[in-house]
Design a protein around this motif. Structure first.
Motif, PDB file in Angstrom:
ATOM      1  N   SER A 816       0.920  -0.917  -0.034  1.00 30.83           N
ATOM      2  CA  SER A 816      -0.041  -0.401  -0.080  1.00 30.83           C
ATOM      3  C   SER A 816       1.035   0.734  -0.025  1.00 30.83           C
ATOM      4  O   SER A 816      -0.020   2.629  -0.198  1.00 30.83           O
ATOM      5  CB  SER A 816      -1.029  -0.015   0.724  1.00 30.83           C
ATOM      6  OG  SER A 816      -0.093   0.030   2.482  1.00 30.83           O
ATOM      7  N   ARG A 817       2.143   1.425   0.029  1.00 36.83           N
ATOM      8  CA  ARG A 817       2.893   1.871  -0.097  1.00 36.83           C
ATOM      9  C   ARG A 817       4.354   2.364  -1.072  1.00 36.83           C
ATOM     10  O   ARG A 817       4.426   1.358  -1.757  1.00 36.83           O
ATOM     11  CB  ARG A 817       4.162   2.325   1.780  1.00 36.83           C
ATOM     12  CG  ARG A 817       2.531   2.899   3.039  1.00 36.83           C
ATOM     13  CD  ARG A 817       3.627   2.618   4.081  1.00 36.83           C
ATOM     14  NE  ARG A 817       4.369   2.337   4.239  1.00 36.83           N
ATOM     15  CZ  ARG A 817       5.498   1.543   5.165  1.00 36.83           C
ATOM     16  NH1 ARG A 817       5.727   3.441   5.815  1.00 36.83           N
ATOM     17  NH2 ARG A 817       6.113   0.642   5.393  1.00 36.83           N
ATOM     18  N   ALA A 818       4.561   3.436  -1.531  1.00 38.27           N
ATOM     19  CA  ALA A 818       5.779   3.842  -2.371  1.00 38.27           C
ATOM     20  C   ALA A 818       7.250   3.531  -1.974  1.00 38.27           C
ATOM     21  O   ALA A 818       6.987   4.434  -0.370  1.00 38.27           O
ATOM     22  CB  ALA A 818       5.636   5.141  -3.861  1.00 38.27           C
ATOM     23  N   PRO A 819       7.761   2.981  -2.260  1.00 39.56           N
ATOM     24  CA  PRO A 819       9.358   3.115  -1.381  1.00 39.56           C
ATOM     25  C   PRO A 819       9.636   4.469  -2.276  1.00 39.56           C
ATOM     26  O   PRO A 819       9.164   5.959  -2.830  1.00 39.56           O
ATOM     27  CB  PRO A 819      10.117   2.432  -2.841  1.00 39.56           C
ATOM     28  CG  PRO A 819       8.953   2.000  -3.259  1.00 39.56           C
ATOM     29  CD  PRO A 819       8.210   2.550  -3.514  1.00 39.56           C
ATOM     30  N   VAL A 820      10.668   5.348  -0.769  1.00 40.93           N
ATOM     31  CA  VAL A 820      11.010   6.410  -0.636  1.00 40.93           C
ATOM     32  C   VAL A 820      12.611   6.613  -0.701  1.00 40.93           C
ATOM     33  O   VAL A 820      13.187   5.568  -1.319  1.00 40.93           O
ATOM     34  CB  VAL A 820      10.975   7.039   0.727  1.00 40.93           C
ATOM     35  CG1 VAL A 820       8.670   7.418   0.837  1.00 40.93           C
ATOM     36  CG2 VAL A 820      10.699   6.037   1.853  1.00 40.93           C
ATOM     37  N   LEU A 839      10.668  -1.078   1.847  1.00 43.10           N
ATOM     38  CA  LEU A 839       9.621  -0.763   3.297  1.00 43.10           C
ATOM     39  C   LEU A 839      10.244  -1.657   3.951  1.00 43.10           C
ATOM     40  O   LEU A 839      10.860  -2.842   3.546  1.00 43.10           O
ATOM     41  CB  LEU A 839       8.627  -0.770   2.035  1.00 43.10           C
ATOM     42  CG  LEU A 839       8.362   0.157   1.253  1.00 43.10           C
ATOM     43  CD1 LEU A 839       6.706  -0.033   0.761  1.00 43.10           C
ATOM     44  CD2 LEU A 839       8.025   1.778   1.688  1.00 43.10           C
ATOM     45  N   ALA A 840       9.081  -1.786   5.861  1.00 40.84           N
ATOM     46  CA  ALA A 840       8.958  -2.873   6.421  1.00 40.84           C
ATOM     47  C   ALA A 840       8.905  -4.055   5.466  1.00 40.84           C
ATOM     48  O   ALA A 840       7.534  -4.219   4.301  1.00 40.84           O
ATOM     49  CB  ALA A 840       7.731  -2.542   7.531  1.00 40.84           C
ATOM     50  N   TRP A 841       9.184  -5.303   5.535  1.00 41.93           N
ATOM     51  CA  TRP A 841       9.383  -6.527   5.234  1.00 41.93           C
ATOM     52  C   TRP A 841       7.996  -6.969   4.811  1.00 41.93           C
ATOM     53  O   TRP A 841       7.142  -7.797   4.302  1.00 41.93           O
ATOM     54  CB  TRP A 841      10.441  -7.432   5.044  1.00 41.93           C
ATOM     55  CG  TRP A 841      10.006  -8.626   4.149  1.00 41.93           C
ATOM     56  CD1 TRP A 841      10.770  -8.820   3.384  1.00 41.93           C
ATOM     57  CD2 TRP A 841       9.425  -9.899   4.766  1.00 41.93           C
ATOM     58  NE1 TRP A 841      10.285 -10.164   2.758  1.00 41.93           N
ATOM     59  CE2 TRP A 841       9.545 -10.657   3.239  1.00 41.93           C
ATOM     60  CE3 TRP A 841       9.182 -10.069   5.672  1.00 41.93           C
ATOM     61  CZ2 TRP A 841       9.190 -11.974   3.563  1.00 41.93           C
ATOM     62  CZ3 TRP A 841       8.694 -11.879   5.709  1.00 41.93           C
ATOM     63  CH2 TRP A 841       8.699 -12.401   4.712  1.00 41.93           C
ATOM     64  N   SER A 842       7.439  -7.090   5.753  1.00 42.62           N
ATOM     65  CA  SER A 842       6.022  -8.262   5.998  1.00 42.62           C
ATOM     66  C   SER A 842       5.120  -7.693   7.662  1.00 42.62           C
ATOM     67  O   SER A 842       5.218  -6.528   8.236  1.00 42.62           O
ATOM     68  CB  SER A 842       6.142  -9.465   6.660  1.00 42.62           C
ATOM     69  OG  SER A 842       4.738 -10.391   6.735  1.00 42.62           O
TER      70      SER A 842
END
Length: 1038
Positions: A816-820, A839-842
């Motif tokens: 649900s989120r894009a990398p930064v 991003l957080a893996w899981s």
């Protein structure tokens, strides 16, 4: 008579020798034809010319005959000759009508022309009667009332119209007259139709049914088609009677054809048929034998005429004319008989014979009726008094024991009652002294020692004389070894060296003596020293077949090889055969011998005097031929019983068999297991095991002998194994179970599943054997929930085993989120490095399995972006193969099994300028002790290239070993290397855009002395070395 012809032949010979020209027999170039000549009564100043011309040398002279009597043109007579043409003046129909023939003669003989017929016509036409009659009986009868009896208008011309010719024959036929009728006055002619008919045979006008419109005057017009003259008869009135009415009556045929009509081949025949009657009769035709009329036949029903053009044998037969109306029917029949005048099919040809020889001339002609034959000599009937010497049999003339009196011109006459035909031929009988000018004895005759030889002697002489032989100056006496044949030739048997010498043939007759000589040479016999043999070889070997010869050294040898009695053409049979013998040997080599080369080889040796041969049998052993008649005798669930017959063993015993199988699911043919392994060479059946149930199989058998394995048999027919309960253990994840492993019809899957930790199993059946997934829907299942799953199989025979239990998870949600923190750095002209924060893996609902990097060029659309995918928690990627000095745009997104997440913000980067495109040049080197010193020119970058920042020097001991690399910022380098070895060196520049083009490889040879120098050749550079290298800096100590 004999003396006369000798004088004629002598005269002709004298003319020829004195230059008068080439002697030629008489040959007609123009012959007289029949003449029809019209004259008026009392007219006697007309003249006629019969043409007759012939070629020949001496030029022919001419004579004419009228009605079997020679015409003697005298001064002041009515007959004269101009060349061969006969002129007749003041024609007399009583004296000049008859048969004329031309005779042409020269020293070779006489020929006579075909028989023309001269005819005279009286141009005046006189009518005996011209009247209208009823029923063709009453002299003067008016026509009945309208619609009554038909009438006939007669047209009878004078019989003085035609003159007679040969023996009272009538030469002017009625077909040379045409008849028409004028109605009332010229030019109103009677038009023929089904009611009115003008016969061209009788000239009469027939009216089948009289109408009021027929009343009037009728005038007959007769036209001579030869003279084109016409004459009219007196008018005849036709009036209607008023004293009665004639009723209807059946047809009465008034015009009919004869019972027999002879018709010449290829002529036109017209049959007339017309009937009176009330109502007007209809006319029809047919062949009595039922045969249909050909397309050429013209049926003119309106005029009552049947016309057959170009009459042939098949047109002959019985014809019937039928007249029919409502009151009845009547018919007449007649036969058309075919005849043909003679046509020559075989002609005698000019011939030259010797005295005492035999003449046979054949003369054949086609005709109907069959022709008779007679022969003329010099225009006169042949003398048959010498029946023992002169014979004529069905056109074949035979004259035995020819003499000079037989010389002359002969004519064959083929004739029947419809015509005759002549053909000419010349007979020359020669009498000459012996002459060898055309057939000298052979200058040299070669003979084989111990053999036979024939020395031919063929002098030209007539009559045949006596021939004798001599050797040297001595006359030869015949013995069991020497024989003079009937034709004069000399035969020697069992020739020895003593027979060599000069032989002379002497010919004598009453006119003279002549001789001819030739030499006989005796040569040694040719023998083949190689023994006849038998060779046993294996396919693929190369063998030599010997043909060694002992022969006379003065003779040339010719070697010819035969394979199974067929000549071997070297160089045109697949390059298998090659000549390897020398001048006195005909050895041949067979390379890479094949099974088809087995057979009998014959070497034939030929010289000018003899020929010998030797044969060698070659047996070629090879792998067996394919087994025959492969059949399946029984099928079970997993086995098949096969039988077959042995194929050819190709001269090597069979050792074993191999069985192969093929299914619709296999990749080609596979070797299968059998109950007994291996299968012995004498075994002709086997049981195949380990087959899959419910699968179509084809089988084939291969045989093996000591040479190898042969070609397979033809496949057996397809047979299917029986069905059985499936025993497949379905492993997950998996594809659908292949058909060959389903074991039978009714195959499907059983899917068992439960939440992780639960006790009971839920089950679902999947009936499609092609299925590879099953979806269980339940809205209450949380995302990414663990489940235990196992899959079983079944078919009509029952259920099979389940697979091992596997843990799977329910569907998850996409990221649900894009990398930064997306960062891009240009590494070179073709590479950029991209980094980002992970991003957080899981979590409980989503996983991050990796990232997708999208990039596209400045001139490209984002939809066409290239994609680089990473796996796991990787946070950087190196993108290669980019274009230099180009701008690229990039974005990043995470993905998992549910799909991809949102994209990051777009960043851009520009790649560095490309590296230099020029390779280092002018490379110089020298060695001193253990050092190698290199120098080269500076490489200058172009405007669109990045500046050179240094050079890489790569060296190795040979072209194939891994090179060492030294980097330097200068255009020279000193390497400490042992100088007792060869070195291969390359130099290339590098810049921030990457590595440039390598120089050409240069080789520095090992140095024997202490100092050596050299330079690389001037040329363009080569691509950079593509293998790995050890990189050292220029400041390192080596």
């Amino acid at each position: 008579m004999e003396l006369l012809w000798k004088l004629i032949v002598l005269l002709s010979l004298v003319e020829y020798l004195t230059g008068s020209g080439v002697l030629l027999r008489p040959v007609f170039t123009k012959q007289p034809g029949s003449v029809v000549f019209p004259i008026q009564p009392g007219e006697n100043r007309r003249e006629v010319v019969f043409s007759c011309e012939a070629q020949g040398h001496p030029p022919p002279f001419y004579r004419w005959m009228l009605n079997d009597s020679f015409i003697l043109p005298m001064p002041g007579s009515r007959f004269s000759l101009m060349g061969g043409n006969l002129h007749i003046t003041n024609l007399n129909k009583d004296e000049d009508v008859g048969i004329y023939q031309c005779f042409a003669s020269n020293s070779f003989g006489t020929i006579i022309s075909r028989e023309p017929v001269f005819m005279l016509l009286c141009k005046h036409i006189r009518f005996e009667k011209c009247r209208v009659v009823k029923d063709s009986t009453d002299e003067h009868v008016n026509a009945p009332t309208e619609g009554a009896h038909g009438d006939v208008a007669g047209c009878n011309r004078s019989k003085d119209w035609m003159e007679t010719g040969e023996k009272g024959k009538l030469f002017m036929h009625q077909t040379e007259l045409t008849f028409t009728w004028i109605f009332n006055e010229y030019p109103s002619f009677v038009v023929q139709d089904t009611r009115r008919f003008v016969s061209q045979k009788t000239g009469n006008l027939y009216i089948a049914k009289v109408e009021p419109s027929d009343v009037g005057n009728y005038t007959c017009v007769v036209t001579n088609m030869v003279t084109k003259s016409s004459v009219q008869g007196p008018p005849s009135p036709l009036v209607l009677r008023l004293d009665g009415v004639m009723g209807e009556y059946e047809p009465k045929i008034e015009v009919q054809f004869p019972e027999v009509v002879p018709v010449a081949k290829s002529s036109i025949v017209k049959l007339e048929c017309f009937a009176l009657g009330n109502p007007v009769p209809t006319i029809s035709w047919k062949r009595v034998d039922g045969a249909p009329f050909g397309r050429k036949v013209d049926l003119n029903k309106a005029s009552g005429v049947l016309e057959i053009p170009y009459f042939q044998q098949e047109d002959a037969g019985m014809y019937e004319c039928m007249a029919e109306n409502s009151r009845g029917r009547n018919s007449v029949k007649g036969k058309l008989s075919f005849y043909a005048p003679p046509q020559l099919t075989e002609k005698p040809q000019d011939v030259q014979k010797t005295i005492d020889d035999t003449l046979v001339w054949e003369c054949k002609a086609s005709a109907k009726p069959k022709p008779s034959y007679r022969w003329l000599k010099n225009g006169e009937p042949l003398d048959y008094m010498e029946q023992d010497r002169v014979q004529v049999n069905n056109g074949v003339l035979t004259i035995n024991n020819l003499n000079l009196a037989d010389v002359g011109m002969y004519q064959c006459v083929a004739e029947n009652k419809h015509g005759r035909i002549f053909t000419n031929a010349e007979l020359r009988v020669i009498a000459i002294a012996p002459d060898f000018s055309q057939n000298l004895l052979k200058t040299q005759t070669l003979a084989r020692q111990g053999g036979d030889v024939l020395i031919e002697c063929k002098p030209r002489m007539s009559p045949r004389g006596v021939i004798s032989w001599r050797k040297g100056n001595e006359a030869l006496r015949e013995s069991h070894r020497m024989m003079v044949l009937d034709n004069g030739s000399l035969r020697l048997s069992n020739v020895t060296k003593m027979d060599a010498g000069i032989y002379t043939c002497v010919a004598r007759n009453q006119f003279g003596v002549a001789s001819s000589s030739g030499s006989l040479f005796v040569k040694e016999a040719t023998t083949i020293t190689s023994p006849a043999g038998h060779l046993d070889v294996t396919v693929g070997e190369s063998i030599v077949l010997p043909c060694q010869v002992s022969h006379d050294p003065t003779l040339d040898l010719k070697f010819t090889w035969f394979f199974n009695e067929q000549v071997i053409h070297f160089g045109s049979q697949g390059a298998y055969f090659e000549k390897v013998g020398g001048r006195s040997a005909g050895d041949i080599m067979i390379r890479n011998i094949q099974l088809s080369h087995a057979g009998k080889y014959t070497c034939a040796v030929q010289t000018k005097v003899d020929s010998v041969s030797i044969a060698t049998d070659v047996v070629v052993r090879g792998p067996p031929g394919p087994p025959l008649d492969c059949q399946v005798t029984e099928m079970t669930e997993t086995t098949a019983s096969l039988s077959w017959r042995p194929g050819l063993d190709h001269h090597s015993p069979l050792l074993s068999y191999t069985i192969q199988a093929r299914t619709p699911f296999s990749l080609g043919w596979q070797t299968v297991a059998t109950v007994l392994e291996p299968l012995k060479g004498k075994q002709l059946s086997a049981t195949v095991t380990d087959l899959s149930p419910w699968v179509d199989y084809e089988f084939r058998v291969l045989a093996t002998n000591s040479v190898g394995t042969g070609e397979p048999s033809k496949p057996s027919k397809k047979n299917r194994t029986k069905e059985m309960q499936s025993s497949v253990c379905h492993l997950l994840p998996a594809q659908p179970v292949p058909e060959e492993m389903q074991g039978g019809p009714g195959f499907g899957y059983v899917v068992a599943f439960r939440p992780l930790g639960a006790q009971g199993w839920m089950q679902a059946a999947v009936t499609s054997p092609d299925a590879s997934r099953y979806v269980f829907k339940n809205e209450t299942i949380p995302p990414f929930s663990p489940y235990q799953v196992k899959v079983g199989v079944y078919n009509n025979k029952g259920e099979g085993p389940f697979s091992p239990v596997t843990t799977i998870y329910s569907a998850e949600e996409e990221p649900s989120r894009a990398p930064v923190r997306l960062r891009v750095r240009s590494v070179s002209a073709s590479e950029v490095e991209v980094t980002w924060k992970p991003l957080a893996w899981s979590n409980s609902r989503r996983r991050i399995l990796g990232y997708e990097l999208l990039y596209w060029g400045e001139k490209e659309k984002p939809d066409a972006a290239s994609v680089v995918r990473t796996e796991g928690n990787k946070t950087s990627v190196l993108i290669r193969d980019l274009e230099g000095s180009s701008t690229y745009y990039m974005s990043l997104r995470a993905y998992n099994s549910a799909g991809v997440g949102p994209q990051s913000s777009i960043v851009n980067v520009t790649t560095k300028k490309p590296p230099p495109s020029q390779a280092p040049v002018k490379i110089m080197w020298n060695t001193s002790n253990s050092k190698v010193i290199l120098r080269w020119d500076q490489v200058h970058a172009l405007e669109n290239e990045s500046e050179v920042t240094g050079y890489k020097v790569m060296y190795s001991q040979d072209k194939h070993s891994r090179p060492s690399v030294v980097e330097t910022n200068n255009t020279s380098l000193e390497l400490s290397l042992p100088t007792n070895q060869d070195y291969v060196i390359q130099i290339k520049p590098f810049s921030e855009g990457g590595e440039g083009i390598s120089s050409r490889q240069i080789t520095i040879p090992k140095v024997e002395g202490s100092i050596a120098t050299g330079a690389a050749p001037k040329s363009l550079g080569f691509p950079a070395v593509s293998f790995g290298a050890v990189v050292l800096t220029g400041r390192m100590l080596l």
